[in-house]
Design a protein around this motif. Sequence first.
Motif, PDB file in Angstrom:
ATOM      1  N   LYS A  53       0.836  -1.207   0.000  1.00 57.17           N
ATOM      2  CA  LYS A  53       0.000   0.000   0.000  1.00 57.17           C
ATOM      3  C   LYS A  53       0.870   1.255   0.000  1.00 57.17           C
ATOM      4  CE  LYS A  53      -2.293   1.173   3.732  1.00 57.17           C
ATOM      5  NZ  LYS A  53      -3.310   1.242   4.812  1.00 57.17           N
ATOM      6  N   CYS A  56       2.168   1.911  -3.489  1.00 56.37           N
ATOM      7  CA  CYS A  56       1.131   2.508  -4.352  1.00 56.37           C
ATOM      8  C   CYS A  56       0.957   3.992  -4.043  1.00 56.37           C
ATOM      9  CB  CYS A  56      -0.190   1.764  -4.161  1.00 56.37           C
ATOM     10  SG  CYS A  56      -0.174   0.057  -4.736  1.00 56.37           S
ATOM     11  N   GLY A  86      -8.525   2.468  -9.500  1.00 62.80           N
ATOM     12  CA  GLY A  86      -8.915   1.438  -8.549  1.00 62.80           C
ATOM     13  C   GLY A  86     -10.268   0.831  -8.870  1.00 62.80           C
ATOM     14  N   TYR A  87     -11.217   1.647  -9.281  1.00 59.18           N
ATOM     15  CA  TYR A  87     -12.539   1.131  -9.644  1.00 59.18           C
ATOM     16  C   TYR A  87     -12.467   0.259 -10.894  1.00 59.18           C
ATOM     17  CZ  TYR A  87     -15.860   3.131  -6.349  1.00 59.18           C
ATOM     18  OH  TYR A  87     -16.597   3.400  -5.212  1.00 59.18           O
ATOM     19  N   GLY A 273      -3.699   3.267  -8.334  1.00 54.78           N
ATOM     20  CA  GLY A 273      -4.986   2.837  -7.785  1.00 54.78           C
ATOM     21  C   GLY A 273      -5.320   1.397  -8.134  1.00 54.78           C
ATOM     22  N   ALA A 274      -4.965   0.987  -9.357  1.00 52.76           N
ATOM     23  CA  ALA A 274      -5.248  -0.394  -9.777  1.00 52.76           C
ATOM     24  C   ALA A 274      -4.437  -1.404  -8.978  1.00 52.76           C
ATOM     25  CB  ALA A 274      -4.952  -0.545 -11.271  1.00 52.76           C
ATOM     26  N   TYR A 276      -3.347  -0.831  -5.948  1.00 51.09           N
ATOM     27  CA  TYR A 276      -3.744  -0.642  -4.549  1.00 51.09           C
ATOM     28  C   TYR A 276      -4.947  -1.508  -4.167  1.00 51.09           C
ATOM     29  CZ  TYR A 276      -5.977   2.014  -0.688  1.00 51.09           C
ATOM     30  OH  TYR A 276      -6.599   2.395   0.476  1.00 51.09           O
ATOM     31  N   VAL A 277      -5.926  -1.591  -5.053  1.00 55.48           N
ATOM     32  CA  VAL A 277      -7.199  -2.241  -4.730  1.00 55.48           C
ATOM     33  C   VAL A 277      -7.056  -3.716  -4.374  1.00 55.48           C
ATOM     34  CG1 VAL A 277      -9.423  -2.937  -5.705  1.00 55.48           C
ATOM     35  CG2 VAL A 277      -8.661  -0.574  -5.904  1.00 55.48           C
ATOM     36  N   ILE A 283     -12.565  -0.979  -2.618  1.00 53.15           N
ATOM     37  CA  ILE A 283     -12.527   0.355  -3.199  1.00 53.15           C
ATOM     38  C   ILE A 283     -13.909   0.950  -3.027  1.00 53.15           C
ATOM     39  CG2 ILE A 283     -12.970  -0.607  -5.505  1.00 53.15           C
ATOM     40  CD1 ILE A 283     -11.012   2.616  -4.818  1.00 53.15           C
ATOM     41  N   GLU A 287     -12.379   7.110  -1.419  1.00 47.61           N
ATOM     42  CA  GLU A 287     -11.091   7.360  -2.068  1.00 47.61           C
ATOM     43  C   GLU A 287     -11.119   8.650  -2.881  1.00 47.61           C
ATOM     44  OE1 GLU A 287      -8.432   5.792  -1.447  1.00 47.61           O
ATOM     45  OE2 GLU A 287      -9.272   4.086  -0.355  1.00 47.61           O
TER      46      GLU A 287
END
Length: 382
Positions: A53, A56, A86-87, A273-274, A276-277, A283, A287
């Motif tokens: 984390k 990231c 992330g989404y 973000g990708a 991190y998730v 997510i 955020e």
Amino acid sequence: MTSFPLIRILDRGAVIFLVLLGAFAIAVPVLNLLAPAGSALHVPTYFVSLFGKYVCYALLALSIDLIWGYVGILSLGHGAFFALGGYAMGMYLMRQIGTRGVYANPVLPDFMVFLNWPELPLYWYGFNHFAYAALMVLLVPGLLAFVFGWFAFRSRVTGVYLSIITQAMTFALMLGFFRNNFGFGGNNGLTDFKDILGFSIQAETTRNALFFLSCVALILCFLVCRALVTSKFGKVLVAIRDAESRTRFLGYRVESYKLFVFTLSACMAGIAGALYVPQVGIINPSEFAPANSIEAVIWVAVGGRGTLTGAVLGAFLVNYAKTYFTSGFLAPYWLFLLGGLFIAVTLLLPRGVVGTIAHLRARRAETKSAAAASGAVPQAAE
């Protein structure tokens, strides 16, 4: 005789940074998987995810430093690009759950079944394929940044006004993603992930692989940024930061330079973000909170903007402090500590940690060279 291109873009500090980061990327998985659980050298899986984390966050800080430290664009909404990446990854992970969900629907995620959605929304199609999701990780944040930057930079919005607009953008996205009828899980977001590329997301080997890939992404993005800022293109960026009007009068298309770097920075934030998730397992719209973007700017300020390595160091230092202080009796006062840290750095270390060290070393080198020159004058006269 020209040297190898990679050597030309790296100084001694950058080489040391890359060596340490590479050693960190290898040592953590090795000590987690091979060191015995009772050994003092063993790294628990919890720390593997925690360090992942941090990496990231460091990549997010690097993306902010690229535009703030070298172009003078202070974005208070970069958390939006981080969250969009992330989404995009979260949607892929949700599509991999299939019949293993609570409602065992092979197509619809659990929250859609719960809300009686009749079919999968059109914009969810394709996310069952990793390649498509990886493309969206770059395309969605990059496209938003391009459109936003196109209008903002053409209108010559700069300074605090641009910062406020970026903050308004991420706040608007947060409100939109909080709505259940947008198809992104509402305030609960996306969670309960099972696997990625067929590997269990809870397995130790998968977590170590994600950590290692995060470090590799940070190294590659650092090299891209370093190549950019040490080139002639980078000199133009610094000129725009220091004297935008003068640079424009010299004939440079300032808006194009800003738009390119802003879009590149957003893509880097989306990658962060990708990665991190899957390591944190969730997510949600929090955020997008403007406070997250402001906190990321503080990381860069603490480490030293315009240094690249300082942004990474600042992200590690501040987030380690956050982990330490929010787990004890000082937890209610963390935001006060963070604000005090930012004020202290602004007043006492305006160049940040790395920037101050580099400045002191440069002054010491100048003093030595001046002393050597003054000592050489009498000898030459004799």
